[in-house]
Design a protein around this motif. Sequence first.
Motif, PDB file in Angstrom:
ATOM      1  N   GLY A 181       0.768  -1.177  -0.014  1.00 17.72           N
ATOM      2  CA  GLY A 181       0.022  -0.016  -0.101  1.00 17.72           C
ATOM      3  C   GLY A 181       0.733   1.235   0.024  1.00 17.72           C
ATOM      4  N   GLY A 182       0.387   2.282   0.721  1.00 15.24           N
ATOM      5  CA  GLY A 182       0.885   3.484   0.791  1.00 15.24           C
ATOM      6  C   GLY A 182      -0.115   4.623   0.667  1.00 15.24           C
ATOM      7  N   ASN A 183       0.307   5.699  -0.087  1.00 13.90           N
ATOM      8  CA  ASN A 183      -0.645   7.086  -0.285  1.00 13.90           C
ATOM      9  C   ASN A 183      -1.869   6.677  -1.017  1.00 13.90           C
ATOM     10  N   LEU A 184      -3.111   6.950  -0.548  1.00  9.91           N
ATOM     11  CA  LEU A 184      -4.470   6.665  -1.109  1.00  9.91           C
ATOM     12  C   LEU A 184      -4.471   7.078  -2.506  1.00  9.91           C
ATOM     13  N   THR A 185      -4.168   8.523  -2.920  1.00  6.93           N
ATOM     14  CA  THR A 185      -4.141   8.795  -3.988  1.00  6.93           C
ATOM     15  C   THR A 185      -3.183   8.481  -5.139  1.00  6.93           C
ATOM     16  N   ASN A 189      -4.261   6.221  -8.452  1.00  3.69           N
ATOM     17  CA  ASN A 189      -3.966   6.526  -9.609  1.00  3.69           C
ATOM     18  C   ASN A 189      -3.121   5.513 -10.574  1.00  3.69           C
ATOM     19  N   GLY A 190      -2.668   4.427  -9.696  1.00  6.32           N
ATOM     20  CA  GLY A 190      -2.117   3.411 -10.416  1.00  6.32           C
ATOM     21  C   GLY A 190      -3.159   1.922 -10.800  1.00  6.32           C
ATOM     22  N   LEU A 191      -4.420   2.557 -10.558  1.00  3.00           N
ATOM     23  CA  LEU A 191      -5.346   1.538 -11.068  1.00  3.00           C
ATOM     24  C   LEU A 191      -5.345   1.319 -12.360  1.00  3.00           C
ATOM     25  N   LEU A 210      -4.306  16.187   3.445  1.00  2.00           N
ATOM     26  CA  LEU A 210      -5.017  17.420   2.734  1.00  2.00           C
ATOM     27  C   LEU A 210      -5.788  17.253   1.886  1.00  2.00           C
ATOM     28  N   GLU A 211      -6.561  15.893   1.621  1.00  2.00           N
ATOM     29  CA  GLU A 211      -7.578  15.667   0.684  1.00  2.00           C
ATOM     30  C   GLU A 211      -9.023  15.704   1.577  1.00  2.00           C
ATOM     31  N   MET A 219     -12.146   7.933  -3.690  1.00  3.10           N
ATOM     32  CA  MET A 219     -11.075   7.182  -4.018  1.00  3.10           C
ATOM     33  C   MET A 219     -11.250   5.449  -3.366  1.00  3.10           C
ATOM     34  N   LEU A 220     -11.738   5.694  -2.249  1.00  4.69           N
ATOM     35  CA  LEU A 220     -12.125   4.455  -1.738  1.00  4.69           C
ATOM     36  C   LEU A 220     -13.090   3.682  -2.611  1.00  4.69           C
ATOM     37  N   THR A 221     -14.157   4.256  -2.954  1.00  7.02           N
ATOM     38  CA  THR A 221     -15.071   3.738  -4.053  1.00  7.02           C
ATOM     39  C   THR A 221     -14.575   3.246  -5.145  1.00  7.02           C
ATOM     40  N   HIS A 222     -13.601   4.213  -5.704  1.00  8.13           N
ATOM     41  CA  HIS A 222     -12.952   3.418  -6.801  1.00  8.13           C
ATOM     42  C   HIS A 222     -12.030   2.232  -6.733  1.00  8.13           C
TER      43      HIS A 222
END
Length: 302
Positions: A181-185, A189-191, A210-211, A219-222
């Motif tokens: 894992g790591g940063n959610l954004t 973006n990697g999907l 800061l999102e 993003m979680l839904t994505h």
Amino acid sequence: MNKPRALKKGDKVTIIAPAGPADKKQLMQGKRVLEEMGLDVILGKHVFDVEEDIYTLDQKRLFDLHEAFRNPDISGIFCANGGFGTARIAPQIDYALIKRNPKIFWGYSDITYLLNAIQNFSDLVTFHGPMVASDLNDEERTTETVSSILSLFTGEPLTYDSKIASLNTFTSGTGEGRLVGGNLTLLTNGLGTPYQVNTDGAILLIEEVLEPAFKVNLMLTHLQQAGVFDNVKGVVIGNFQAEPDEHKDIKKVLQDFFTKVSFPVVENFQIGHCQPNYGVPLGVNARLTTSPPCLEVDSGVR
């Protein structure tokens, strides 16, 4: 997954800036911290470079990355800070070179893209941890942040429980698998790319900075609709830095999203854009429990 060799005093390490140029004063302060650990620290040739031309800048970032892995005298690679642009250089990385020269690669934030890319194509354990300029400077660093780097010398596994920080369980249970894992954004973006995080049978770590709450939900839904949570064994929620009112909204988003899942979910780990910022290896076995909440992570070095 291959583990890099543990550090020892006298080892040479290098600092590179694949996500953006470092503040010189902060970088030199952080460099001194690594030197006080007994390391011989050198700087990447382009660690301070700023270019208007993106192509030229990307080639310089790639040069420092490849040179760090190619140089047999270098035992560890520490990223200076976050920023943006690592996704652009991921397709141009020589992953065979990295696989032939396994060594510590340490960073987070925008570096998330590289942590996952290197794992996918080089089978190398990588490290989500505090960065030299942004986290080890005189103003930001804490004793705990610095101490988390010492596991690279000792090879000790990490046990993270409520003695370190008050942990909160969203969903109970026990899960075991590779920590990824790591940063959610950056994960989002990697999907759909070759660099997408592999969560099959894994414990997933997420953190953000800061999102707004609505973007966190999006993003979680994505991730959910892309199947990222289909076969995870647990979720570790790191720091979600935000203003107090926004943070309350984010916590509700996280709680609503994770309270009905079939795997354990624990929040409030001091991992990410925070101080202290605990470093963790990615790609090694981890165990997440909720009675009491605890994350146990194998050593990332051999």
